[in-house]
Scaffold this motif. Sequence first.
Motif: not given
Lengths: 56, 391
Positions: B73-77, B83-85
Amino acid sequence: MVDLAVCDRCGLCLPLCPPAAIHLALSDLLVDRQTCTGCRKCVAPCPVGALAMVDA
Amino acid sequence: MPDVDLLVVGAGPAGAVAAAQAKRAAPELDVVLLERDRAVGAPVRCAEGVGDAGLREFANPDGAPWVARKISRVIFIAPDDSEVRVAERDVGWILDRTRFDAHLAAEAVAAGAELLVGTEASGMTRTPDGRWHVAVRGLRGASTYRAKVVIGADGVEAMVGRWAGLDTRVPARDMESCAQYVVQGIDFDPDAIYLQFGDAVAPGGYAWIFPKGVGIANVGLGLVALKSDGRNARQYLDAWMDRRYPNGARTGYTVGGVIVHTTVQQTYADGLLVAGDAAHMINPLSGGGIVNAMKAGRLAGCTVAAAIRAGDTSARRLAAYHHAWMELLGQDHVKYYRIKRALESVDDAFFNALARTVNAIPAERRTLGRIFAHALVQHPQLIPVAARFFI
């Protein structure tokens, strides 16, 4: 000048130096004061603040 | 004076793969691989993340001892900490570079290359007989190697290219200053990498959490010093750590530079190639360079082996390497670089708004493509860049 107690010898400053005055030799960082033009391009990018200009 | 066919300077991913490839393609060649540090792979100056598909071209990560963690997974903050998963499968791996680089170097040795650790090149000159004389010093004392071809895989400092007259300088705005801790005893999703953007966090770059295990991660950031408020990368990182993980044990520390530019204009000269970070072959958008370095090393090794066999190691012949690289990835990097420059004009409010819009998409449908599409809707000035990117 280089604060060798802080410098991590990462090499980041070498390609920033227009006249190639900075050298990593046997893991020591050396600045050739004859070649350095004092442009300061290496100072801010140093991740640990190990580089500073001093008056000769 | 040791006489060799190929001298490779730097035993990182580019150099080790180049040495192995040259030896496999032409077993009769004398190939020597130099590493300045006393151990291949150490100190680690890297966040150690790598994509799955690219890695598999060179090594099988399943159950390998040089892998630290699989990432799914990539989680953008966003700058406001929302947070955006992103749903992706088989995203990649976090390596143990001390073991991975040693694995690649051992493969070069198995192929017949000679590896010298604790040994550095300190200068080189071209002689009238069409060879490079390379001054070398290290554990076995000082000597001069005579080589038909030199491959400069000497990383960000890229002195081999400079000695040969190539322009490997970097403008300050294309240098990411990075600092990283190995942190233990912290709470995060160990199957995800986290990337946080924001002017207060990492101006011109991003901060990352790359898991090495449950509760253990590389926590670092890269920034463009021209955009900083006067603090250096380590000071930005300390502030971020204090805010997110004040109780984490900082058990390791590293710094370094990542060149986020396009490939150097010329990666070849008479009897010389440069590869990997030394040739600015890093993806300028992501800052990733491990797989790129291995791909360049493979091209360089093949090109050199064929050139030496043919008795022609001129710049004209070795230029084939440059063209092959540009076709493989170099042209893509030119496009990524344009996107990077366009993104420099967006601010924190943009990323915060984008995070809110994307979170309105059901999690299983959140792909990087959809996120990019939403970014374009919100920020039409990016559309010309996107058009050039996809054409």
